[in-house]
Scaffold this active site. Sequence first.
Site, short mmCIF file in Angstrom:
data_model
loop_
_atom_site.label_atom_id
_atom_site.label_comp_id
_atom_site.label_asym_id
_atom_site.label_seq_id
_atom_site.Cartn_x
_atom_site.Cartn_y
_atom_site.Cartn_z
N PHE A 9 27.34 -38.51 24.58
CA PHE A 9 28.53 -39.68 23.28
C PHE A 9 29.65 -39.89 24.08
O PHE A 9 30.54 -39.60 23.78
CB PHE A 9 28.88 -38.51 22.19
N ARG A 26 22.49 -50.43 9.33
CA ARG A 26 23.88 -50.37 8.29
C ARG A 26 24.81 -50.56 9.01
O ARG A 26 25.00 -49.60 10.17
CB ARG A 26 24.04 -49.32 7.24
N GLY A 39 27.24 -47.77 15.49
CA GLY A 39 27.34 -48.22 13.63
C GLY A 39 26.17 -46.82 12.84
O GLY A 39 26.75 -45.80 13.24
N GLY A 98 30.38 -48.85 25.13
CA GLY A 98 29.42 -49.24 24.26
C GLY A 98 30.29 -50.31 23.53
O GLY A 98 31.83 -50.09 23.27
N VAL A 157 16.73 -39.27 5.07
CA VAL A 157 16.17 -38.26 5.24
C VAL A 157 15.60 -37.36 4.45
O VAL A 157 14.24 -36.61 4.85
CB VAL A 157 18.45 -37.23 5.19
N CYS A 209 25.80 -42.69 9.13
CA CYS A 209 26.58 -41.43 8.08
C CYS A 209 28.10 -41.92 9.59
O CYS A 209 28.86 -41.37 8.48
CB CYS A 209 25.88 -40.83 9.31
N1 LIG Z 1 20.03 -41.51 7.47
C1 LIG Z 1 20.72 -40.77 8.50
O1 LIG Z 1 20.84 -40.76 9.71
C2 LIG Z 1 20.96 -39.15 8.38
C3 LIG Z 1 20.87 -37.85 9.41
C4 LIG Z 1 21.65 -36.98 8.44
C5 LIG Z 1 22.36 -37.27 7.21
N2 LIG Z 1 22.06 -38.12 6.03
C6 LIG Z 1 23.06 -38.34 4.48
O2 LIG Z 1 21.38 -37.65 3.67
C7 LIG Z 1 22.07 -38.58 2.69
C8 LIG Z 1 21.26 -39.16 2.83
O3 LIG Z 1 20.96 -40.74 3.59
P1 LIG Z 1 19.77 -41.61 3.70
O4 LIG Z 1 19.51 -42.53 5.06
O5 LIG Z 1 18.85 -40.97 3.45
O6 LIG Z 1 19.56 -42.32 2.62
P2 LIG Z 1 18.91 -44.00 2.10
O7 LIG Z 1 19.92 -45.06 1.30
O8 LIG Z 1 17.87 -44.01 3.23
O9 LIG Z 1 18.16 -42.78 1.07
C9 LIG Z 1 18.10 -42.45 0.13
C10 LIG Z 1 16.96 -42.77 -1.49
O10 LIG Z 1 17.10 -41.94 -2.19
C11 LIG Z 1 17.05 -42.54 -3.41
N3 LIG Z 1 17.18 -42.51 -5.03
C12 LIG Z 1 18.48 -42.12 -5.08
N4 LIG Z 1 19.11 -41.94 -6.53
C13 LIG Z 1 18.14 -41.52 -7.08
C14 LIG Z 1 17.28 -40.65 -8.01
N5 LIG Z 1 18.51 -40.52 -8.68
N6 LIG Z 1 15.99 -40.62 -7.79
C15 LIG Z 1 15.66 -39.98 -7.16
N7 LIG Z 1 15.25 -41.33 -5.75
C16 LIG Z 1 17.20 -41.21 -5.69
C17 LIG Z 1 16.98 -44.42 -2.76
O11 LIG Z 1 16.09 -45.22 -3.92
C18 LIG Z 1 16.27 -44.09 -1.23
O12 LIG Z 1 15.40 -44.37 -1.29
C19 LIG Z 1 23.26 -39.19 2.72
O13 LIG Z 1 24.51 -38.31 2.45
C20 LIG Z 1 23.79 -39.22 4.04
O14 LIG Z 1 25.22 -39.58 4.58
C21 LIG Z 1 21.67 -39.74 6.34
#
Ligand SMILES: NC(=O)c1ccc[n+]([C@@H]2O[C@H](COP(=O)([O-])OP(=O)(O)OC[C@H]3O[C@@H](n4cnc5c(N)ncnc54)[C@H](O)[C@@H]3O)[C@@H](O)[C@H]2O)c1
Length: 453
Positions: free
Chosen positions: A255, A334, A263, A259, A11, A266
Amino acid sequence: MRICVIGAGYVGLVSAVCFAEMGNRVVCVERDPFRVARLSRGEVPIYEPGLDVSLKAQIANDQLSFSSDLAVGINQAQIIFIAVGTPSGEDGSADLSHVLAVADELGERLDHDCLVVNKSTVPVGTGEQVARRINTALARRQQRARVVLASNPEFLKEGSAVEDFMRPDRVIVGCDEEYGQQLLKRLYAPFLRNHDRLLCMGLRAAEFSKYAANAFLATKISFINEMAGICARLGVDIEDVRRGIGSDKRIGTHFIYAGCGYGGSCFPKDVRALIRTAEHEGIEPGILRAVEARNALQKTLLFQAIREHFNGHLQGRVVALWGLAFKPGTDDLREAPSLVLLDALLNAGARVQACDPAAIDGVAKRYARAVEAGQLSLSDSPYTACQGADAVVLVTEWKQYRQPDFARIRGAMRMPVLFDGRNIYDASQLAEQGFLYRGIGRPVVGSCKASAA
Ligand SMILES: NC(=O)c1ccc[n+]([C@@H]2O[C@H](COP(=O)([O-])OP(=O)(O)OC[C@H]3O[C@@H](n4cnc5c(N)ncnc54)[C@H](O)[C@@H]3O)[C@@H](O)[C@H]2O)c1
């Protein structure tokens, strides 16, 4: 605008690149120095179509830079986005330790007025908690900076994240102060030129909207999977039923694909977190519990079908597994259904020949012992994976698996049996080509004879 994005994951990185693309000056702060070094060289550490080109361009234009130093990132930033992970805690509730650690660090470092925006998915009340932590630290430091909190939950989908971010269905802005709403409206205006879908609401409503959206989508998937289970018993093809109900506009076509379970980073954790929130509030989340239970069951169905096909004897059987990432277009593993299947097959003594266009490195690390022992081999080719296999199982419906050369596959396999975990194939066509076909919630079609190969 000058923007800081904290967290360079799926994100944070996509947000930083896309904000930079619209002409903002963005510093992305990431605590992992190796990631910062790679990103600064223009290397994308995740698989996300289109991201590498934009990343390189924005670094070259001097619109985007990376740092592991928060002080560098927030220097003069008008808007600071928090986009760090919120994984499941031990009891299933959202683990807020990363978000709160960022809040504490911001409280120690901020020295100017700004808007802090939470993009991470967080339970209702977290924004208020973050604001309290920052303001308490500011007061202790006798720092008079005014910090306003907003929530801007992210709805991008891995695999089409750049496209989703650049052309969002809607942008939700949760802020109890006009100043925050106006600033985010300005920031998002270029992303919403074709249709103005910016929805302003209170901080808590925005936080909850994200959970409700993911829980609803997960519910649709578990619902159709339950229907598929009933169809299987009744000799009805769930694919006919899907088309039959999807044509109703009130239901829609999205949706409702049966399947082998959902996973990803989220749905599973957000459904769990919402269950914990409901319990905490004294509400029995019956629907959410059923959604979760159905999904857990669904992830085991492919293995059950494979075991049944081989009369419970999988020792020494060779299974080709197509697709490891939790969905096409990403390398994210994940809570991927493939991992549940992989564990079960390896435990049962089968040899697995798996392939995936993007996720084999992650699986190689996770299953290093099985790879070393020769029980698991990994490649990026579905044809290599099928060599000498007793069955092929489609788990992730990557485009490259949609229309393979089935004659070649049949020739390479010991037994032409295909388990279609995403119902993407035409069962009768496969039967004509000599395969035994088993989908999810579909009648078994064809028969299999050992290949001459
Ligand atoms: N992945 C998705 O498709 C998606 C979609 C919508 C919302 N979200 C939400 O967005 C949020 C982030 O998800 P993601 O998949 O990007 O997570 P991710 O685990 O891929 O990335 C998080 C990043 O933050 C960094 N980090 C952690 N603590 C830190 C700090 N103190 N300072 C600087 N960097 C730090 C980590 O090293 C990591 O690189 C979550 O709450 C998730 O639920 C994710």
